[in-house]
Design a protein around this motif. Sequence first.
Motif, PDB file in Angstrom:
ATOM      1  N   GLY A   1     -33.666 -18.139 -16.074  1.00 17.42           N
ATOM      2  CA  GLY A   1     -32.360 -18.469 -16.458  1.00 17.42           C
ATOM      3  C   GLY A   1     -32.142 -17.689 -17.839  1.00 17.42           C
ATOM      4  O   GLY A   1     -30.766 -17.035 -18.106  1.00 17.42           O
ATOM      5  N   VAL A   2     -33.106 -17.832 -18.765  1.00 18.69           N
ATOM      6  CA  VAL A   2     -32.857 -17.073 -19.975  1.00 18.69           C
ATOM      7  C   VAL A   2     -32.884 -15.456 -19.745  1.00 18.69           C
ATOM      8  O   VAL A   2     -32.281 -14.844 -20.367  1.00 18.69           O
ATOM      9  CB  VAL A   2     -34.219 -17.564 -20.837  1.00 18.69           C
ATOM     10  N   LEU A   3     -33.776 -15.143 -18.807  1.00 15.44           N
ATOM     11  CA  LEU A   3     -33.736 -13.739 -18.839  1.00 15.44           C
ATOM     12  C   LEU A   3     -32.211 -13.063 -18.111  1.00 15.44           C
ATOM     13  O   LEU A   3     -31.946 -12.146 -18.337  1.00 15.44           O
ATOM     14  CB  LEU A   3     -34.941 -13.330 -17.805  1.00 15.44           C
ATOM     15  N   PHE A   4     -32.107 -13.827 -16.954  1.00 15.91           N
ATOM     16  CA  PHE A   4     -31.053 -13.570 -16.407  1.00 15.91           C
ATOM     17  C   PHE A   4     -29.732 -13.580 -17.696  1.00 15.91           C
ATOM     18  O   PHE A   4     -28.588 -12.735 -17.321  1.00 15.91           O
ATOM     19  CB  PHE A   4     -30.274 -14.603 -15.241  1.00 15.91           C
ATOM     20  N   THR A   5     -29.736 -14.600 -18.456  1.00 20.17           N
ATOM     21  CA  THR A   5     -28.531 -14.474 -19.320  1.00 20.17           C
ATOM     22  C   THR A   5     -28.480 -13.539 -20.299  1.00 20.17           C
ATOM     23  O   THR A   5     -27.701 -12.678 -20.719  1.00 20.17           O
ATOM     24  CB  THR A   5     -28.675 -15.851 -20.165  1.00 20.17           C
ATOM     25  N   GLY A   6     -29.798 -12.790 -20.675  1.00 25.26           N
ATOM     26  CA  GLY A   6     -30.025 -11.703 -21.327  1.00 25.26           C
ATOM     27  C   GLY A   6     -29.536 -10.449 -20.589  1.00 25.26           C
ATOM     28  O   GLY A   6     -28.927  -9.588 -21.225  1.00 25.26           O
ATOM     29  N   ALA A   7     -29.940 -10.348 -19.239  1.00 23.99           N
ATOM     30  CA  ALA A   7     -29.557  -9.244 -18.498  1.00 23.99           C
ATOM     31  C   ALA A   7     -27.969  -9.287 -18.303  1.00 23.99           C
ATOM     32  O   ALA A   7     -27.354  -8.270 -18.285  1.00 23.99           O
ATOM     33  CB  ALA A   7     -30.205  -9.457 -16.962  1.00 23.99           C
ATOM     34  N   ARG A   8     -27.437 -10.537 -18.101  1.00 23.72           N
ATOM     35  CA  ARG A   8     -25.991 -10.394 -18.231  1.00 23.72           C
ATOM     36  C   ARG A   8     -25.380  -9.839 -19.385  1.00 23.72           C
ATOM     37  O   ARG A   8     -24.256  -9.047 -19.264  1.00 23.72           O
ATOM     38  CB  ARG A   8     -25.610 -11.892 -17.865  1.00 23.72           C
TER      39      ARG A   8
ATOM     40  N   VAL B   1     -26.606  -7.791 -21.672  1.00 20.92           N
ATOM     41  CA  VAL B   1     -26.984  -6.198 -21.425  1.00 20.92           C
ATOM     42  C   VAL B   1     -26.204  -5.407 -20.620  1.00 20.92           C
ATOM     43  O   VAL B   1     -25.565  -4.488 -20.828  1.00 20.92           O
ATOM     44  CB  VAL B   1     -28.471  -5.891 -21.506  1.00 20.92           C
ATOM     45  N   ALA B   2     -25.867  -6.136 -19.330  1.00 20.64           N
ATOM     46  CA  ALA B   2     -24.965  -5.364 -18.462  1.00 20.64           C
ATOM     47  C   ALA B   2     -23.650  -5.364 -18.738  1.00 20.64           C
ATOM     48  O   ALA B   2     -22.879  -4.227 -18.506  1.00 20.64           O
ATOM     49  CB  ALA B   2     -25.295  -6.187 -17.049  1.00 20.64           C
ATOM     50  N   ARG B   3     -23.103  -6.511 -19.351  1.00 18.27           N
ATOM     51  CA  ARG B   3     -21.974  -6.471 -20.034  1.00 18.27           C
ATOM     52  C   ARG B   3     -21.557  -5.371 -21.036  1.00 18.27           C
ATOM     53  O   ARG B   3     -20.513  -4.491 -20.547  1.00 18.27           O
ATOM     54  CB  ARG B   3     -21.435  -7.753 -20.465  1.00 18.27           C
ATOM     55  N   VAL B   4     -22.591  -5.261 -21.919  1.00 19.56           N
ATOM     56  CA  VAL B   4     -22.374  -3.969 -22.907  1.00 19.56           C
ATOM     57  C   VAL B   4     -22.224  -2.752 -22.129  1.00 19.56           C
ATOM     58  O   VAL B   4     -21.587  -1.737 -22.601  1.00 19.56           O
ATOM     59  CB  VAL B   4     -23.214  -4.397 -24.163  1.00 19.56           C
ATOM     60  N   GLY B   5     -23.392  -2.779 -21.466  1.00 24.27           N
ATOM     61  CA  GLY B   5     -23.624  -1.348 -20.717  1.00 24.27           C
ATOM     62  C   GLY B   5     -22.229  -1.021 -20.022  1.00 24.27           C
ATOM     63  O   GLY B   5     -21.814   0.239 -19.736  1.00 24.27           O
ATOM     64  N   ALA B   6     -22.038  -1.857 -18.975  1.00 25.86           N
ATOM     65  CA  ALA B   6     -20.557  -1.797 -18.278  1.00 25.86           C
ATOM     66  C   ALA B   6     -19.363  -1.322 -19.051  1.00 25.86           C
ATOM     67  O   ALA B   6     -18.630  -0.534 -18.749  1.00 25.86           O
ATOM     68  CB  ALA B   6     -20.251  -2.993 -17.515  1.00 25.86           C
ATOM     69  N   GLU B   7     -19.137  -1.848 -20.426  1.00 28.30           N
ATOM     70  CA  GLU B   7     -18.063  -1.694 -20.843  1.00 28.30           C
ATOM     71  C   GLU B   7     -18.220  -0.140 -21.702  1.00 28.30           C
ATOM     72  O   GLU B   7     -17.065   0.556 -21.668  1.00 28.30           O
ATOM     73  CB  GLU B   7     -18.182  -2.581 -22.211  1.00 28.30           C
TER      74      GLU B   7
END
Length: 442
Positions: A187-194, A196-202
């Motif tokens: 759960g913690v890793l998924f939160t971090g991945a989300r 990072v993915a949001r910043v990268g997607a923007e």
Amino acid sequence: MTPELESLSEQLAAFLASLEMGARNMLLPSRLTQLAILVVLLLATWLIQRWAVPALRAWLRRREGWPMWRIRAGVVVQRRLPLMIFVTLAWMATWAMQAVTVFPSRSYLLELVATIATALVAVAFASRLVRNPILRKVVRWGLWGFVVVYYTGVVDEAARALDSLAFQMGEFRLSALTLMQALIVTGVLFTGARMVARVGAENIRRNEEISPSMRVLAVKILQIALYGLALFIGLKAVGVDLTGLAVLSGAIGVGLGFGLQKVVSNLVSGVIILLDKSIKPGDVISLGETFGWINTLGARYASITTRDGKEYLIPNEDLITGQVVNWSHSDKFVRLDIYFGTAYHDDPHMVRRIAIEAASGVRRVLADPNPVCHIVGFGDSSVDYILRFWITDPTGGLTNIRGNVYLALWDAFQANGVTIPFPQREVKVLGGSELGTRAVED
């Protein structure tokens, strides 16, 4: 009795012994005083929150124009307000007790409860970063349990008790402790991945050098890679052997491949669409009776919004195998044709000139390339024409622009005396017929 049950009973006995010793310590006069203070703090918290929670709720309702994230943050604070009030009162009581006595034991229980309550508040706010509701609850309650056992000093006993509750099949062993650790770490890793993915997607969406379709594909690949890496690291971090899972996932994949052929076909079709750039977000397309513009391209379907506000979810396979009209594939220039007729006594040269001038005066109709008008035939009661003009904004609608051009033609023809004919019928009554005989008699 089996060795596993004997080990479990010994661990439970040790855990109960530690609880008994803690209960005896609670009967000391200094601990009883601190317990009484905590009861008073709970009562004060209940009284204060009865006034504070409704006041905060009413204040939030008056915050018109606030962005949605602020409203959500206010609701979270409102739900955790009683615990925050208790934390504030507990630390005030702890500091007051430490100021009036030099013995740490006189404030030990107050400080312990205040520390645990503070950690519970921190976990409650931090768990909001996990978007999935079920996973958020698992992470929250798991961290809350860890906080309690950590500050009460029974981490080793609780870990051994949870590890003894295990399921084993051959060399594969799954304990309650491993499962809880896996859920929390994942759960913690998924939160971090989300995040990072949001910043990268923007950053990818803001890059104008990348085509819209490739932006969507890059974002999807980034999300899949980050979430897959988070799952892999989370399982390896808690010691899960992925060798057996690889064989099991292969067998499950074969079964799903036969049962989910359409889903897999849509996924592959979505990747093909993004790679060949045949359709991209913002394009105006026609698919059968559906006409609209591409809102989003998903892994399984494309979202098409029509002029009447309806949103159609078209499977990606239909976009690959069906005939799709992309009005803005290579460029946004779209030519529209309308047909009309005028009477034979009207000069066709004048009619063509009036039609071109009328179409040129309509908003959205391009002056370059300019509208053209041609005769396409001689009808029974009219000379037939075709008027062609160009637009660059098909997302603004096609029916409305055709209607505006027709209205401009009507006004121009009325102003210049051009007649729009309509079918007329002449009825002739023959002599000797029943109607003719009645007419003669009358």
